[in-house]
Design a protein around this motif. Structure first.
Motif, PDB file in Angstrom:
ATOM      1  N   ASP B 684       0.796  -1.221   0.000  1.00  0.00           N
ATOM      2  CA  ASP B 684       0.000   0.000   0.000  1.00  0.00           C
ATOM      3  C   ASP B 684       0.831   1.275   0.000  1.00  0.00           C
ATOM      4  N   GLY B 685       1.997   1.253   0.632  1.00  0.00           N
ATOM      5  CA  GLY B 685       2.678   2.533   0.818  1.00  0.00           C
ATOM      6  C   GLY B 685       3.985   2.637   0.072  1.00  0.00           C
ATOM      7  N   LEU B 686       4.668   3.758   0.308  1.00  0.00           N
ATOM      8  CA  LEU B 686       5.955   3.979  -0.335  1.00  0.00           C
ATOM      9  C   LEU B 686       6.978   2.948   0.116  1.00  0.00           C
ATOM     10  N   ASN B 687       6.779   2.389   1.312  1.00  0.00           N
ATOM     11  CA  ASN B 687       7.742   1.396   1.778  1.00  0.00           C
ATOM     12  C   ASN B 687       7.684   0.123   0.946  1.00  0.00           C
ATOM     13  N   ASP B 688       6.601  -0.081   0.252  1.00  0.00           N
ATOM     14  CA  ASP B 688       6.482  -1.247  -0.628  1.00  0.00           C
ATOM     15  C   ASP B 688       6.913  -0.936  -2.054  1.00  0.00           C
ATOM     16  N   ALA B 689       7.256   0.334  -2.293  1.00  0.00           N
ATOM     17  CA  ALA B 689       7.489   0.762  -3.679  1.00  0.00           C
ATOM     18  C   ALA B 689       8.535  -0.091  -4.382  1.00  0.00           C
ATOM     19  N   GLY B 690       9.611  -0.405  -3.671  1.00  0.00           N
ATOM     20  CA  GLY B 690      10.670  -1.202  -4.281  1.00  0.00           C
ATOM     21  C   GLY B 690      10.177  -2.593  -4.639  1.00  0.00           C
ATOM     22  N   ALA B 691       9.467  -3.201  -3.696  1.00  0.00           N
ATOM     23  CA  ALA B 691       8.958  -4.550  -3.920  1.00  0.00           C
ATOM     24  C   ALA B 691       7.923  -4.564  -5.045  1.00  0.00           C
ATOM     25  N   LEU B 692       7.101  -3.526  -5.100  1.00  0.00           N
ATOM     26  CA  LEU B 692       6.078  -3.441  -6.154  1.00  0.00           C
ATOM     27  C   LEU B 692       6.742  -3.356  -7.513  1.00  0.00           C
ATOM     28  N   GLN B 693       7.796  -2.558  -7.559  1.00  0.00           N
ATOM     29  CA  GLN B 693       8.494  -2.350  -8.824  1.00  0.00           C
ATOM     30  C   GLN B 693       9.204  -3.635  -9.259  1.00  0.00           C
ATOM     31  N   GLN B 694       9.749  -4.334  -8.291  1.00  0.00           N
ATOM     32  CA  GLN B 694      10.541  -5.523  -8.590  1.00  0.00           C
ATOM     33  C   GLN B 694       9.665  -6.726  -8.928  1.00  0.00           C
ATOM     34  N   SER B 695       8.424  -6.731  -8.439  1.00  0.00           N
ATOM     35  CA  SER B 695       7.571  -7.896  -8.633  1.00  0.00           C
ATOM     36  C   SER B 695       7.080  -7.999 -10.076  1.00  0.00           C
ATOM     37  N   ASP B 696       6.524  -9.166 -10.410  1.00  0.00           N
ATOM     38  CA  ASP B 696       5.972  -9.336 -11.756  1.00  0.00           C
ATOM     39  C   ASP B 696       4.677  -8.557 -11.898  1.00  0.00           C
ATOM     40  N   ALA B 697       3.918  -8.516 -10.804  1.00  0.00           N
ATOM     41  CA  ALA B 697       2.696  -7.714 -10.809  1.00  0.00           C
ATOM     42  C   ALA B 697       2.570  -7.060  -9.442  1.00  0.00           C
ATOM     43  N   GLY B 698       2.641  -5.754  -9.409  1.00  0.00           N
ATOM     44  CA  GLY B 698       2.532  -5.021  -8.152  1.00  0.00           C
ATOM     45  C   GLY B 698       1.136  -4.462  -7.998  1.00  0.00           C
ATOM     46  N   VAL B 699       0.472  -4.844  -6.923  1.00  0.00           N
ATOM     47  CA  VAL B 699      -0.902  -4.382  -6.708  1.00  0.00           C
ATOM     48  C   VAL B 699      -0.939  -3.511  -5.458  1.00  0.00           C
ATOM     49  N   VAL B 700      -1.526  -2.341  -5.568  1.00  0.00           N
ATOM     50  CA  VAL B 700      -1.649  -1.454  -4.423  1.00  0.00           C
ATOM     51  C   VAL B 700      -3.089  -1.482  -3.931  1.00  0.00           C
ATOM     52  N   VAL B 701      -3.251  -1.690  -2.621  1.00  0.00           N
ATOM     53  CA  VAL B 701      -4.585  -1.646  -2.033  1.00  0.00           C
ATOM     54  C   VAL B 701      -4.810  -0.228  -1.540  1.00  0.00           C
ATOM     55  N   ALA B 702      -5.876   0.413  -1.979  1.00  0.00           N
ATOM     56  CA  ALA B 702      -6.116   1.804  -1.618  1.00  0.00           C
ATOM     57  C   ALA B 702      -7.492   1.967  -0.988  1.00  0.00           C
ATOM     58  N   GLU B 703      -7.523   2.606   0.169  1.00  0.00           N
ATOM     59  CA  GLU B 703      -8.801   2.901   0.819  1.00  0.00           C
ATOM     60  C   GLU B 703      -9.594   3.867  -0.046  1.00  0.00           C
ATOM     61  N   ASP B 704      -8.844   4.804  -0.614  1.00  0.00           N
ATOM     62  CA  ASP B 704      -9.472   5.881  -1.357  1.00  0.00           C
ATOM     63  C   ASP B 704      -8.627   6.076  -2.607  1.00  0.00           C
ATOM     64  N   THR B 705      -9.203   5.803  -3.761  1.00  0.00           N
ATOM     65  CA  THR B 705      -8.393   5.862  -4.975  1.00  0.00           C
ATOM     66  C   THR B 705      -8.017   7.286  -5.349  1.00  0.00           C
ATOM     67  N   ASN B 706      -8.592   8.276  -4.622  1.00  0.00           N
ATOM     68  CA  ASN B 706      -8.185   9.657  -4.879  1.00  0.00           C
ATOM     69  C   ASN B 706      -6.826   9.967  -4.278  1.00  0.00           C
ATOM     70  N   VAL B 707      -6.464   9.183  -3.262  1.00  0.00           N
ATOM     71  CA  VAL B 707      -5.169   9.389  -2.647  1.00  0.00           C
ATOM     72  C   VAL B 707      -4.130   8.701  -3.519  1.00  0.00           C
ATOM     73  N   PHE B 708      -2.957   9.305  -3.582  1.00  0.00           N
ATOM     74  CA  PHE B 708      -1.937   8.742  -4.457  1.00  0.00           C
ATOM     75  C   PHE B 708      -1.500   7.357  -4.026  1.00  0.00           C
ATOM     76  N   SER B 709      -1.177   6.547  -4.997  1.00  0.00           N
ATOM     77  CA  SER B 709      -0.579   5.255  -4.718  1.00  0.00           C
ATOM     78  C   SER B 709       0.795   5.246  -5.358  1.00  0.00           C
ATOM     79  N   PRO B 710       1.735   4.519  -4.769  1.00  0.00           N
ATOM     80  CA  PRO B 710       3.053   4.445  -5.391  1.00  0.00           C
ATOM     81  C   PRO B 710       2.989   3.697  -6.720  1.00  0.00           C
ATOM     82  N   ALA B 711       4.051   3.824  -7.499  1.00  0.00           N
ATOM     83  CA  ALA B 711       4.077   3.205  -8.824  1.00  0.00           C
ATOM     84  C   ALA B 711       3.751   1.723  -8.723  1.00  0.00           C
ATOM     85  N   CYS B 712       2.870   1.249  -9.576  1.00  0.00           N
ATOM     86  CA  CYS B 712       2.436  -0.142  -9.493  1.00  0.00           C
ATOM     87  C   CYS B 712       1.788  -0.549 -10.812  1.00  0.00           C
ATOM     88  N   ASP B 713       1.305  -1.774 -10.856  1.00  0.00           N
ATOM     89  CA  ASP B 713       0.636  -2.265 -12.063  1.00  0.00           C
ATOM     90  C   ASP B 713      -0.871  -2.233 -11.923  1.00  0.00           C
TER      91      ASP B 713
END
Lengths: 62, 798
Positions: B684-713
């Motif tokens: 969900d957060g910036l602390n996962d950004a590296g793992a999201l980027q490195q993974s084959d598919a990075g999924v961000v769970v967002a409470e509110d899609t208006n709030v920014f999510s880190p780079a993901c798929d």
């Protein structure tokens, strides 16, 4: 039979006019936002009544 | 007075802390009242007629935007500027209803300097044109903020400047459609091979006109295919664009020679039709969610400028200009941009974004603070230890995995098929050429050779993926799982390992369950506790204050807050201490790692409130289902205090790793992938950004899609968290549909080839076969993808 030349020309010109209309629409950004204008067009009436209301208020205060 | 359950007339919130009456209306705070005042004064009451309680509560703090007065910073944000006029596009997350559009488009009534303002609702932006002699960017932003529409200006905006959009695909779509329609009309008379006098007479006119019309389609619209196939050949990889470009080129050359030599009408109808369909496919594939961004890095979260203290003066500098040793100020609710040492003030830092720790921590002067933490109370002064790009969190982005584009790591199914398809087609074409030359029929040889390449042009093959996956992307989107592009589905289908972050991902955002253990508090103590908490700005105090019920508010006789420990207060003859275990005099050992607030009254220990994580509904069931097919891992930045709870909650076999720093997460995912695993990271957060980027598919769970999510798929709305298993299943089925459609497309090709090798391919056969194959395959994949995702719609919450 040379009327066919005129007809074909006319048909292509008409089509070209629509193509140009489409390109101008894209260039003006009409395809950028397809939602807001649908709401915006509903505002015109409210705007007028507000102006009226504001004017009457001004008159009352003066 | 009864006021519709005491809801704020402006923002619609319940008035918890008393009401602010104004002109027979009630408001929850003076901020909301002010907005109403400004609007009604300028005759903009209509705002409240369009929707009930449309407002957004304004957030104070006006000095925050002082940096906009600096010409250098403002200049980077402006879209257009000249002597008198400036244009700026501002992103306003608060835009949410038609009243918002209305008031924002009437800004010129509120300020004379504003000439015009236009809202883009899906993107949540407002484009303001103003007179820079009468107002300034800062004033415009302040006006918006005072109305509750606070623009979000981040370092990203500063560094990238205003964005421009690529409209070329729309132009191409228009031109291809125009050309296709006209050519189709002109080629119609010759389909029936009627030997009528006037038809014979006008044949050359029709044919040359078709040639003329097809020129823009081939040389402008289809140019991308030639460029792409050239690149892919140079890279030693035959992608799907190669046979398409070959087909288009051969079709064009053959048709021109046909017309020049008077042999026939050529294949202009099929040629332009093909280009038109392919452009539609491209358009569908390109269609993205305008209100989401999948490319964000830390810059989207970081402020543009900070207040630096320089020789006892405050000055505003751009954050990149911060150097080691600089002193700067961070205000309430602001992000700390660089690592530093706290010099002054009470810091309550929310690190959930950086480390995944669930609860805010208190820091006192001399403590080290890390970039990315959010200050939750008051003003603090920090001495920088690093520059922005060298800080603990931001160093993550220096990892090489951020340099490569994920799309380049994979060859999609279409291109993998095309690698074999293209050589086969070339061999068939050459064989038929050789056969007819051997037979001594040069004309037929040329016809057969070109016909093979024309009919084999994998139009249907190339359309299957954009339509099948594009349709799935839309269905996913309707179910609040937003994918970056169609290729993500292919990668989701191949996943075998799923790694979950804990805080904010499987636990629900900010909600914490608070449980009291210990001696029952009497009514007097409850009142005292609540009144004491009321005086504190500590985040835990505020959370606790919000859930406690009490009859009256008492005013303490003495009140003292000990930073990092707790607070004490006296009420006439009674005394209360609230805070850490040590502070209230309890030698606590049973409870390490848990976040608790301890209470003692009159120097007697009473008990503690423990803050627990609340897991999202459906987590155990989801893990149960996923556990059967995937290897599951929990990779948390938090401590292991929740380990027991998780073990009870989740099925056995789920690996759990705690205390992982952002770069540890990145390396863990990297390792898994090196071992051959196909990893999906859910974070969900910036602390996962590296793992999201490195993974084959990075999924961000967002409470509110208006709030920014880190780079993901993919961005998944938290309410659909429990459907992850369904989404994965549908991705898998989608790929099966795609494979079946490929087989169908080959079938069409074989039929077409049997015409082609015999040298008997007439333009009319091509003109029937090509659209037929394309249309049938497109409808097949559309229907099938709708069928396989039916389950998702049934599961949709009402």
């Amino acid at each position: 039979m040379s009327v066919i030349y005129i007809l074909i020309t006319v048909s292509i010109v008409v089509a070209a006019v629509f193509l140009i209309a489409f390109i101008t629409a894209v260039r003006r950004g009409q395809y950028q936002d397809s939602y807001t204008p649908s709401v915006r067009m509903l505002f015109e009436d409210e705007l007028v009544t507000d102006k009226d209301a504001a004017e009457t208020e001004n008159k009352q205060s003066s | 007075m009864e006021h519709s359950g005491d809801r704020c007339y402006h923002c619609g919130d319940r008035c918890k802390e008393g009401t602010v009456p104004y002109k027979d209306k009630v408001f929850c705070c003076t901020g909301c009242k002010t907005v109403y005042g400004i609007l009604s004064e300028h005759g903009l009451d209509g705002y409240y007629d369009l929707e009930n309680n449309p407002g957004v509560k304004p957030a104070g703090n006006s000095s925050k935007y002082d940096f906009l007065d600096q010409a250098e910073i403002a200049g980077r944000l402006l879209e257009f500027t000249d002597e008198t006029i400036e244009v700026v596009s501002l992103y306003i997350p608060g835009i949410h209803c038609s009243s918002c559009i209305w008031v924002l488009e009437n800004l010129k009534k509120l300020h004379k300097g504003i000439r015009d303002s236009q809202v883009n609702f899906p993107k949540k932006t407002v484009r303001v044109t103003y007179d820079n002699t009468a107002t300034s960017l800062r004033e415009v932003v302040l006006l918006l903020a005072s109305l509750g529409y606070e623009p979000y200006i981040s370092l990203e905006d500063y560094e990238s400047g205003p964005e421009t959009e690529d409209r070329s695909l729309l132009y191409k779509l228009g031109i291809a459609g125009f050309v296709f329609g006209n050519v189709m009309l002109l080629s119609f008379p010759e389909y029936f091979e009627v030997r009528e006098f006037w038809l014979e007479q006008y044949k050359p006119f029709f044919r040359w006109l078709m040639l003329l019309l097809s020129l823009p389609a081939v040389f402008y619209v289809a140019r991308d295919y030639f460029v792409s196939s050239y690149r892919s050949i140079r890279a030693g990889m035959l992608n799907i664009d190669v046979p398409i470009a070959l087909g288009i080129a051969v079709m064009f050359v053959r048709s021109v020679t046909d017309i020049v030599s008077g042999y026939g009408q050529g294949f202009f109808d099929s040629l332009t039709g093909l280009i038109f369909f392919m452009t539609i496919g491209k358009y569908l594939q390109q269609k993205t969610y305008t209100f989401l961004s999948f490319e964000r890095d830390y810059k989207s979260y970081f402020p543009v400028a900070v207040t630096r203290l320089h020789e006892d003066r405050e000055e505003i500098v751009q954050v990149n200009a911060l150097k080691k040793g600089d002193r700067f100020l961070v205000r309430n609710e602001e992000l700390i941009p660089v690592d530093g040492i706290l010099k002054r003030g009470n810091a309550h830092i929310d690190y959930s974004f950086v480390t995944g720790e669930a609860h805010p921590v208190s820091k006192t002067a001399g403590d080290k603070l890390y970039a990315g933490g959010k200050q939750l109370s008051g003003l603090i002064e920090i001495e920088a230890l690093n520059t922005v790009s060298q800080s603990y969190l931001t160093r993550l982005w220096a990892d090489s995995s951020f340099g490569e584009k994920k799309e380049e790591r994979y060859h999609n199914l279409t291109n993998r098929v095309s690698r074999y398809f293209t050589p086969v087609i070339l061999v068939v074409a050459l064989l038929s050429l050789g056969y007819w030359l051997w037979q001594g029929k040069t004309d037929t040889a040329f016809n057969a050779f070109t016909a093979v390449l024309i009919i084999a042009c994998p139009c249907a093959l190339a359309l299957a993926a954009p339509f099948a996956l594009g349709n799935l992307v839309r269905i996913f989107g309707k179910n609040k799982c937003y994918l970056k592009n169609a290729a993500v589905i292919e990668r989701l289908a191949a996943i075998d390992t799923i790694i979950f972050d804990k805080t904010g991902t499987i636990t629900g955002g900010n909600t914490a369950a608070i449980a009291y253990e210990g001696e029952q508090l009497d009514a007097g103590e409850q009142d005292m506790l609540r009144s004491t908490l009321r005086n504190s700005s500590h985040p835990l105090s505020r959370q606790l204050y919000a859930i406690l019920k009490s009859n009256g508010i008492l005013v303490p006789d003495t009140f003292e807050e000990h930073t990092g420990q707790g607070m004490e207060a006296t009420y006439t003859d009674r005394h209360i201490r609230v805070g850490s275990a040590g502070f209230v005099g309890e030698d606590d050992t049973s409870n390490t790692g848990k976040t608790s607030v301890h209470i003692s009254s009159d120097n007697r220990y009473k008990g503690r409130f423990t803050f627990r994580n609340v897991y999202r509904p459906g987590v155990p069931e989801l893990f149960e289902v996923l556990g059967k097919k995937y290897r599951l891992v929990i990779l948390s930045g938090d401590n292991d205090s929740e380990k027991d709870t998780l073990e009870r909650l989740l099925p056995p076999g789920v690996q759990m790793l705690f205390n992982r720093k952002p770069e540890d997460k990145l390396h863990y995912v990297k390792q898994c992938r090196r071992r051959g695993a196909r990893v999906m990271m859910v974070g969900d957060g910036l602390n996962d950004a590296g793992a999201l980027q490195q993974s084959d598919a990075g999924v961000v769970v967002a409470e509110d899609t208006n709030v920014f999510s880190p780079a993901c798929d993919a961005i998944l709305d938290a309410s659909r968290f429990r459907d992850i298993a369904r989404f994965l299943k549908i991705s898998k089925n989608g790929m099966q549909v795609l494979k079946v459609s490929f087989l169908l497309s080959f079938l069409y090709n074989i039929i077409g080839l049997s015409f082609a090798v015999s040298g008997k391919l007439s333009p009319v056969v091509a003109a029937i076969l090509m659209p037929l194959s394309s249309v049938s395959i497109v409808s097949f994949v559309t229907v099938m993808t709708n069928i396989i995702s039916r389950k998702l719609k049934q599961a949709a919450p009402l």
